[in-house]
Design a protein around this motif. Structure first.
Motif, mmCIF file in Angstrom:
data_model
loop_
_atom_site.group_PDB
_atom_site.id
_atom_site.type_symbol
_atom_site.label_atom_id
_atom_site.label_comp_id
_atom_site.label_asym_id
_atom_site.label_seq_id
_atom_site.Cartn_x
_atom_site.Cartn_y
_atom_site.Cartn_z
ATOM 1 N N ILE A 140 0.044 58.261 22.269
ATOM 2 C CA ILE A 140 -0.980 58.408 21.224
ATOM 3 C C ILE A 140 -0.738 57.371 20.115
ATOM 4 N N ASP A 141 0.526 57.227 19.711
ATOM 5 C CA ASP A 141 0.852 56.221 18.695
ATOM 6 C C ASP A 141 0.424 54.832 19.150
ATOM 7 N N SER A 142 0.681 54.523 20.398
ATOM 8 C CA SER A 142 0.316 53.210 20.938
ATOM 9 C C SER A 142 -1.194 52.992 20.908
ATOM 10 N N VAL A 143 -1.951 54.007 21.303
ATOM 11 C CA VAL A 143 -3.417 53.896 21.278
ATOM 12 C C VAL A 143 -3.906 53.656 19.852
ATOM 13 N N LEU A 144 -3.358 54.398 18.908
ATOM 14 C CA LEU A 144 -3.789 54.235 17.520
ATOM 15 C C LEU A 144 -3.374 52.870 16.964
ATOM 16 N N LEU A 145 -2.165 52.447 17.280
ATOM 17 C CA LEU A 145 -1.668 51.171 16.753
ATOM 18 C C LEU A 145 -2.358 49.954 17.354
ATOM 19 N N TYR A 146 -2.646 50.030 18.640
ATOM 20 C CA TYR A 146 -3.144 48.835 19.330
ATOM 21 C C TYR A 146 -4.644 48.864 19.607
ATOM 22 N N ARG A 147 -5.293 49.991 19.354
ATOM 23 C CA ARG A 147 -6.740 50.071 19.578
ATOM 24 C C ARG A 147 -7.499 50.511 18.333
ATOM 25 N N TRP A 148 -7.167 51.679 17.825
ATOM 26 C CA TRP A 148 -7.950 52.233 16.716
ATOM 27 C C TRP A 148 -7.772 51.429 15.431
ATOM 28 N N ARG A 179 6.800 56.473 11.794
ATOM 29 C CA ARG A 179 7.293 56.180 13.153
ATOM 30 C C ARG A 179 7.020 54.735 13.548
ATOM 31 N N SER A 180 5.919 54.201 13.102
ATOM 32 C CA SER A 180 5.504 52.851 13.500
ATOM 33 C C SER A 180 5.573 51.888 12.308
ATOM 34 N N ARG A 181 6.570 52.059 11.482
ATOM 35 C CA ARG A 181 6.635 51.349 10.201
ATOM 36 C C ARG A 181 6.461 49.840 10.319
ATOM 37 N N SER A 226 2.895 49.025 11.508
ATOM 38 C CA SER A 226 1.946 49.445 10.464
ATOM 39 C C SER A 226 2.021 48.514 9.263
ATOM 40 N N ASP A 227 3.249 48.164 8.864
ATOM 41 C CA ASP A 227 3.416 47.250 7.738
ATOM 42 C C ASP A 227 2.803 45.889 8.035
ATOM 43 N N ASP A 228 2.995 45.401 9.251
ATOM 44 C CA ASP A 228 2.388 44.114 9.637
ATOM 45 C C ASP A 228 0.869 44.189 9.543
ATOM 46 N N PHE A 229 0.315 45.298 9.982
ATOM 47 C CA PHE A 229 -1.137 45.484 9.940
ATOM 48 C C PHE A 229 -1.637 45.489 8.492
ATOM 49 N N VAL A 230 -0.976 46.236 7.631
ATOM 50 C CA VAL A 230 -1.389 46.320 6.225
ATOM 51 C C VAL A 230 -1.226 44.958 5.551
ATOM 52 N N LEU A 231 -0.147 44.272 5.846
ATOM 53 C CA LEU A 231 0.059 42.942 5.265
ATOM 54 C C LEU A 231 -1.054 41.986 5.688
ATOM 55 N N SER A 232 -1.470 42.051 6.937
ATOM 56 C CA SER A 232 -2.554 41.172 7.395
ATOM 57 C C SER A 232 -3.863 41.500 6.680
ATOM 58 N N ILE A 233 -4.093 42.763 6.385
ATOM 59 C CA ILE A 233 -5.293 43.155 5.638
ATOM 60 C C ILE A 233 -5.259 42.535 4.242
ATOM 61 N N ILE A 234 -4.108 42.613 3.600
ATOM 62 C CA ILE A 234 -3.975 42.037 2.257
ATOM 63 C C ILE A 234 -4.127 40.521 2.320
ATOM 64 N N GLU A 235 -3.438 39.886 3.247
ATOM 65 C CA GLU A 235 -3.503 38.422 3.350
ATOM 66 C C GLU A 235 -4.922 37.925 3.608
ATOM 67 N N SER A 273 -3.522 58.370 3.858
ATOM 68 C CA SER A 273 -2.221 58.686 3.243
ATOM 69 C C SER A 273 -1.150 57.648 3.554
ATOM 70 N N PHE A 274 -1.551 56.382 3.685
ATOM 71 C CA PHE A 274 -0.550 55.327 3.829
ATOM 72 C C PHE A 274 0.225 55.228 2.520
ATOM 73 N N ASP A 275 1.547 55.112 2.609
ATOM 74 C CA ASP A 275 2.417 55.087 1.438
ATOM 75 C C ASP A 275 2.525 53.649 0.917
#
Length: 193
Positions: free
Chosen positions: A49-57, A84-86, A89-98, A112-114
């Protein structure tokens, strides 16, 4: 229903895994509302499930589906998922900011992203992106304002980058954008920019 769920657990779990793969959030929510034991399901299928959310959703920015999962499936925890996917997830958020996608930051906040912990972990990388948005001929004030709303550590940033931003265009407006005191009138920023 408990007896039916127990007797057909494998088939229903396979159906639920497929629902995640196909982004059929209505089926996921419906099974949860019918009190299908999603807690044990998530424990058994967490990695998938984590993989589907991280790589698709997430990469496809399926904000409606992600929001429905957060609101309708009480046993799902986005803070635990992000923990769990820090790294990913961090890479994804950083790319959004960049890339300056300020609206996506709002969507992540609703999941609820910290952001405060993220800013501590990735301060140098986020600071480089922020500098780029400040130093351009037309600063990205909307993104900067959104970072303020997410508690970006401006005091630390200003202390470390004071020399680089001293010559920033529109210094007064920049000060307004990064001030938390002005957040109530932050909607005016969007109109000005």
């Amino acid at each position: 229903l408990d007896a039916y769920f127990a007797a057909h657990r494998r088939e229903l779990e396979a159906l639920l895994v497929d629902a995640f793969r196909l982004r059929d959030v209505a089926l996921i929510a419906d099974l949860s509302l019918l009190e299908f034991p999603v807690g044990p399901f998530f424990e058994r299928h967490q990695a998938e499930i984590d993989s589907v959310l991280l790589y698709r959703w997430l990469p496809n920015k399926c904000w409606t589906e992600l929001g429905t999962l957060r609101n309708e499936v009480q046993r799902w925890s986005f803070p635990a998922f992000f923990e769990r996917s820090r790294d990913r997830s961090d890479d994804f958020v950083l790319s959004i900011i960049e890339n300056g996608y300020w609206f996506d930051l709002q969507n992540l906040a609703q999941l609820s992203f910290d952001f405060q912990s993220f800013f501590e972990r990735r301060f140098e990388q986020v600071s480089r992106a922020v500098l780029g948005f400040i130093e351009t001929p037309r600063p990205h004030f909307v993104l900067l304002r959104e970072l303020s709303a997410l508690s970006f550590p401006w005091a630390r940033f200003m202390e470390e980058q004071r020399d680089r931003i001293a010559h920033a265009k529109d210094d007064d407006f920049l000060q307004f954008v990064i001030s938390l005191e002005g957040f109530e009138v932050g909607s005016k920023v969007y109109g000005v920019v």
